[in-house]
Motif scaffolding. Structure first.
Motif, PDB file in Angstrom:
ATOM      1  N   LYS A  14       0.864  -1.180   0.000  1.00 31.27           N
ATOM      2  CA  LYS A  14       0.000   0.000   0.000  1.00 31.27           C
ATOM      3  C   LYS A  14       0.906   1.238   0.000  1.00 31.27           C
ATOM      4  O   LYS A  14       1.886   1.280   0.731  1.00 31.27           O
ATOM      5  N   TRP A  15       0.574   2.229  -0.795  1.00 28.11           N
ATOM      6  CA  TRP A  15       1.533   3.333  -0.932  1.00 28.11           C
ATOM      7  C   TRP A  15       1.780   4.067   0.372  1.00 28.11           C
ATOM      8  O   TRP A  15       2.840   4.641   0.581  1.00 28.11           O
ATOM      9  N   THR A  16       0.806   4.035   1.277  1.00 28.93           N
ATOM     10  CA  THR A  16       0.992   4.755   2.534  1.00 28.93           C
ATOM     11  C   THR A  16       2.071   4.120   3.404  1.00 28.93           C
ATOM     12  O   THR A  16       2.515   4.701   4.377  1.00 28.93           O
TER      13      THR A  16
ATOM     14  N   PRO B 163       5.632   6.392   2.348  1.00 26.38           N
ATOM     15  CA  PRO B 163       5.403   7.788   1.934  1.00 26.38           C
ATOM     16  C   PRO B 163       6.676   8.490   1.490  1.00 26.38           C
ATOM     17  O   PRO B 163       6.634   9.326   0.589  1.00 26.38           O
ATOM     18  N   ASP B 164       7.802   8.157   2.093  1.00 22.36           N
ATOM     19  CA  ASP B 164       9.034   8.862   1.710  1.00 22.36           C
ATOM     20  C   ASP B 164       9.432   8.567   0.272  1.00 22.36           C
ATOM     21  O   ASP B 164       9.909   9.433  -0.445  1.00 22.36           O
TER      22      ASP B 164
ATOM     23  N   VAL C 201       7.326   7.684  -2.083  1.00 22.46           N
ATOM     24  CA  VAL C 201       6.318   8.306  -2.944  1.00 22.46           C
ATOM     25  C   VAL C 201       6.670   9.774  -3.164  1.00 22.46           C
ATOM     26  O   VAL C 201       6.646  10.277  -4.276  1.00 22.46           O
TER      27      VAL C 201
ATOM     28  N   VAL D 249       9.047   5.181  -6.680  1.00 25.37           N
ATOM     29  CA  VAL D 249       8.317   3.939  -6.866  1.00 25.37           C
ATOM     30  C   VAL D 249       7.404   4.099  -8.065  1.00 25.37           C
ATOM     31  O   VAL D 249       7.220   5.186  -8.589  1.00 25.37           O
ATOM     32  N   PHE D 250       6.821   2.979  -8.468  1.00 25.41           N
ATOM     33  CA  PHE D 250       5.805   3.032  -9.489  1.00 25.41           C
ATOM     34  C   PHE D 250       4.475   2.810  -8.791  1.00 25.41           C
ATOM     35  O   PHE D 250       4.321   1.868  -8.016  1.00 25.41           O
ATOM     36  N   LEU D 251       3.527   3.699  -9.020  1.00 26.07           N
ATOM     37  CA  LEU D 251       2.232   3.623  -8.338  1.00 26.07           C
ATOM     38  C   LEU D 251       1.156   3.214  -9.320  1.00 26.07           C
ATOM     39  O   LEU D 251       1.091   3.721 -10.429  1.00 26.07           O
ATOM     40  N   LYS D 252       0.316   2.306  -8.881  1.00 22.37           N
ATOM     41  CA  LYS D 252      -0.810   1.924  -9.716  1.00 22.37           C
ATOM     42  C   LYS D 252      -1.951   1.552  -8.782  1.00 22.37           C
ATOM     43  O   LYS D 252      -1.818   0.657  -7.963  1.00 22.37           O
ATOM     44  N   GLY D 253      -3.043   2.260  -8.906  1.00 24.94           N
ATOM     45  CA  GLY D 253      -4.226   1.942  -8.120  1.00 24.94           C
ATOM     46  C   GLY D 253      -3.989   1.920  -6.625  1.00 24.94           C
ATOM     47  O   GLY D 253      -4.566   1.092  -5.918  1.00 24.94           O
ATOM     48  N   GLY D 254      -3.141   2.799  -6.128  1.00 23.86           N
ATOM     49  CA  GLY D 254      -2.921   2.877  -4.693  1.00 23.86           C
ATOM     50  C   GLY D 254      -1.867   1.913  -4.171  1.00 23.86           C
ATOM     51  O   GLY D 254      -1.539   1.928  -2.997  1.00 23.86           O
TER      52      GLY D 254
END
Lengths: 500, 394
Positions: free
Chosen positions: A198-200, A203-204, A206, A211-216
């Motif tokens: 989970k991206w949370t 956070p650092d 992000v 990172v690569f983010l997709k759909g949270g």
């Protein structure tokens, strides 16, 4: 991938150890019997290390410096050997680490402020240990825990190949390499690949778009996986501290423990308990009453300079001031006879008769020659900061803490401008004082006023330590001068002066 | 359209009484029919005439809120976070028991942040043309957030004058801590640096391609750049304009050549100048380091002239207050209507109804003996502007 591997039988070469790993997430409290002395001394040792970390942060030291200081401190107080180190009593070391962590949890869970500082220092300590960890050991440690991450399937890697490469920023092989040690990029077949969290959780990463983010969900490459681990450590500790705070009032209280905990939590404010052992005049040279004035100008920290000036000005001093200054002078090397001469001259408003009756007794008492004949130690910074707050007419205490900002500025300039303190240095010092880090301010003044001996910022009073005791300040200062006159101090080195 | 219409207290009161959709606001904030903590522990802040500011109000339901709004008749009101206790009880609970816990993730885009790249208006002014900047911002953010963060409940609201607000009401978005919000804003923020920084896009590490999130946005940005920015805004026409462009090209020779050419051609348009630059890039050997550098520079320039400029402070803290949807902007008297991001290009800030127009229409409708009443009238009219009823998407 992780879960599958965990079930496989593993060859465990250190199965006889109670603590298998050097790193510890402190999930379980120690369940053994603990001797009350260990309870306190372990905690004190750990506190020294944590206080040093915090001080380093306050002084804005670069990460490398923080790391080095902390490693030095750890070697002194909280040695934690690698599993490969056969000659050491690893279990004993690790138990100490374990117990001290939990004792400090009890001491620091009580207010939000203390919790925040404790978590920061502990997380830093963990990071430093993590960075020094042996790669093989690290892998087994990581496997022993579930970090709640999902291995990204190779199909998915293919699907997002381009984006992942762009996020990694270093070409296609990024995801097959893992840099566990800062210096080495090592290929580990067991921990290759990508983790999805989970991206949370990161956070650092992000924030820095690493990172690569997709759909949270964040796709974290192995070289950044330490970020997940540190975040996990921190979140875990924060939660545990809050739980401890809630449980603490219900603790079936033992009257032996609360005073220790109180004492420990105070330690953070004063930047750690002093290790200054009050060994009278380590250099062996006696000081006479006539020399005090000269030495005070060259070597005294602000609190003692202030007391000395007050005595000269008022020709009198109140009880706590005499106590603080008298004990300091005793440890500095003033003999009982010289002390009586010094105080007789200093307190010139007092009649001989009264002096002999009232003050002489006190002086002799503090030298252990009257009453219960105890050898009283000089007051440490912590005691000066925390106990016996000065009232009106008192001159004891710590100027950094007990002076108003305007008075402190004037006082510092008048005391130290002859030793190289300029008004350009004042804003920095005032900023530190404003943050409540009085010992750091004092250390900074020491660094500035001893620049001529090659002391630089972050050197502290030697080895990067900060001031924890007025006598430590004076002794280090005198050592530097002595070294310089003998020509024994290597200029422009790291200010590392060996104790003679 | 002029904004000379006087906003009298009577007009505002009539607006609140007859038009303001309290029920919709309630449904949107509350996520359920029966009042929950999402509404009852929510802070409302009122701005009254004469700059009186009332914070920490909270209400038990839509009716309660309406009653208070009618009693105070504020010029506008703002919505804050959900606290761990009722905000109206703030003075009676311990400070540690009064903390913001939930809050929509909000973004604010303001046209004033675009002054360095727009040529048609400045400061508080806004026109159909510069609204295109907002359009592209909406599209990029909407797409990015849905794709990268997976949030679904996005509400875009026109801020009443020259900007737009975004409210994200997904449960996960509402639960974000301040640190996580900061991280998310950091991810979204690309344009950085003040007046004295020329190159405001610094997202690459060395000579590497753009991060994936930006590559996704790049297509939209490029189209906007070539179809809107260059022909319409004409940013490189003036000497200052093309000098600013040259500052962004990291190759001294190219810069020198272009400067020589352009000094003799004061009437060239931005499109012509941009083509000059593109031609130089084409001339470089394929795959060479220089070509790559210039290509990336061109990408960065397109981004710098189009990428959304966020007011980061608004998004970072849970306890930041933001004007409620459907409020009236005190300077323009326009209603802060929700906007459909799919049709953002067709939105014209100049045609957003003012309070007076809405009430006039309502009067007319009533006079026409239509059976439409109260809020129906308002939403009927505003339907033309791409309203969607907020509670419908929860």
């Amino acid at each position: 991938m992780y879960k599958v591997q965990k079930k496989k039988p593993e060859v465990d070469i250190h199965s006889q150890l109670k603590y298998r790993f050097r790193l510890n997430f402190y999930d379980k409290p120690p369940l053994d019997d603990i001797i009350i002395e260990d309870f306190e001394t372990f905690a004190l040792d750990r506190l020294r290390v944590l206080a040093e970390i915090e001080t380093a942060f306050v002084r804005n030291s670069p990460w490398e410096t923080i790391k080095k200081h902390t490693e030095d401190q750890c070697r002194k107080y909280l040695e934690l050997g690698h599993t490969t180190a056969k000659t050491k009593d690893l279990d004993r070391e690790r138990q100490k680490d374990h117990i001290s962590h939990f004792v400090l949890r009890l001491a620091f869970c009580r207010t939000e402020e203390l919790r925040r500082r404790f978590v920061k220092a502990e997380t830093t300590l963990f990071r430093i240990r993590y960075a020094n960890e042996d790669p093989q050991e690290l892998i087994s440690f990581l496997k022993s825990r579930d970090f709640d991450w999902v291995e990204v399937s190779s199909a998915e890697i293919e699907q997002y190949r381009d984006q992942l490469d762009a996020a990694g920023g270093k070409g296609s092989d990024t995801f097959y390499k893992v840099g566990l040690n800062r210096d080495a990029v090592v290929v580990f077949p067991e921990v290759i690949g990508l983790h999805q969290v989970k991206w949370t959780r990161v956070p650092d990463l992000v924030e820095k778009r690493k990172v690569f983010l997709k759909g949270g969900m964040a796709y974290v490459s192995s070289k950044e996986q330490s970020s997940i681990i540190f975040q996990s450590f921190q979140a875990h500790l924060e939660k545990a501290l809050e739980l401890t705070a809630k449980a603490l009032p219900r603790l079936d209280e033992d009257t032996r423990i609360v005073p220790i905990l109180d004492h420990l939590s105070q330690g953070f404010l004063a930047g750690g308990t002093s290790e200054w052992n009050n060994a009278t005049s380590a250099n062996g040279d006696e000081i006479t009453a006539d020399m005090v004035d000269d030495i005070s100008r060259k070597h005294f920290p602000a609190c003692m300079r202030n007391l000395h000036n007050a005595l000269k000005r008022d020709r009198h001093m109140k009880h706590f001031g005499r106590l603080q200054y008298g004990l300091f002078l005793k440890v500095l090397g003033l003999s009982i006879d010289e002390a009586i001469t010094f105080w007789r001259r200093g307190m010139s408003t007092i009649q001989d008769d009264k002096f002999n009756k009232e003050y002489k007794y006190n002086i002799r008492h503090s030298y252990g020659l009257e009453g219960k004949r105890a050898n009283y130690p000089a007051k440490s910074c912590q005691q000066i900061l925390m106990n016996d707050q000065p009232g009106s007419g008192d001159s004891h205490g710590c100027p950094y803490r007990h002076f108003s900002p305007e008075n402190l500025q004037t006082a510092l300039l008048s005391m130290y401008s002859s030793q190289g303190l300029t008004s350009a240095d004042i804003p920095e010092i005032m900023q530190i004082v404003k943050g409540g880090h009085y010992h750091v301010a004092c250390t900074r003044v020491f660094e500035i006023t001893h620049a001529k001996y090659g002391i630089r910022k972050d050197n502290g009073v030697g080895d990067g330590e900060s001031v924890t005791h007025p006598n430590q300040y004076a002794a280090k200062s005198r050592e530097l001068e002595l070294g310089a006159t003998k020509g024994a101090v290597k200029k422009d080195t790291d200010g590392d002066v060996a104790m003679s | 359209m002029s904004s000379a219409e006087e906003l009298t207290p009577e007009l505002m009161l009539a607006f609140y009484r007859r038009l303001y959709p309290f029920k919709s606001i309630f449904g949107w904030l509350n996520h359920e029919l029966a009042p929950t903590k999402l509404f009852t522990h929510r802070e409302f802040a009122f701005t009254l005439a004469g700059d009186v500011y009332l914070r920490y109000n909270s209400f038990k339901d839509a009716e309660d809120l309406k009653k208070q709004v009618l009693a105070l008749n504020p010029t506008r009101f703002e919505i804050g976070p959900v606290y761990s206790a009722r905000p109206r009880d703030k003075k009676t609970v311990l400070a540690i028991n009064f903390k913001p816990i939930l809050r929509e993730l909000v973004f604010d885009i303001d046209m004033t942040d675009y002054d360095s790249i727009r040529t048609c208006c400045s400061d508080a002014g806004i026109c159909r043309r510069c609204w295109n900047f907002i359009s592209v911002a909406v599209r990029v953010l909407d797409q990015g957030i849905r794709d990268q963060y997976g949030y679904k409940h996005l509400l875009w609201v026109y801020s009443g004058r020259r900007g737009i607000h975004l409210w994200i009401s997904d449960k996960e978005a509402m639960e974000l801590t301040d640190d996580e919000r900061k991280a998310l804003v950091g991810w979204m923020t690309v344009i950085q640096g003040g007046k004295d920084v020329h190159k405001k896009v610094n997202v690459r590490t060395g000579l590497s391609p753009l991060p994936p999130s930006l590559q996704l946005a790049l297509e939209t940005l490029r189209t906007t750049f070539s179809e809107f920015v260059l022909p319409d805004q004409d940013p490189f026409h003036s000497t200052e304009g093309w000098e600013a462009l040259l500052q962004l090209i990291p190759h001294a020779e190219t810069v020198k050549k272009l400067r020589d050419d352009w000094s003799d051609a004061p009437y060239s348009t931005s499109e012509e100048r941009w083509d000059d630059f593109k031609r130089i890039i084409q001339k470089q050997e394929k795959g060479s380091r220089l070509r790559k550098t210039l290509e990336y520079a061109a990408e960065d320039i397109a981004i710098q002239y189009t990428y959304p400029r966020l007011d980061a402070e608004v998004s970072k803290h849970r306890n930041h207050l933001l004007k409620a949807p459907f409020c009236v902007h005190p300077k323009t008297s326009r209603v802060c209507v929700p906007v459909d991001p799919a049709n953002i290009e067709r939105f014209d800030p100049g045609r957003v109804p003012t309070v007076g127009q809405l009430l006039g229409e309502l009067d007319k409708a009533v006079a026409d003996a239509s059976d439409k009443e109260g809020q129906d009238g308002g939403e009927h009219r505003s339907g033309e502007y791409g309203f969607y009823v907020p509670c419908s998407y929860i």
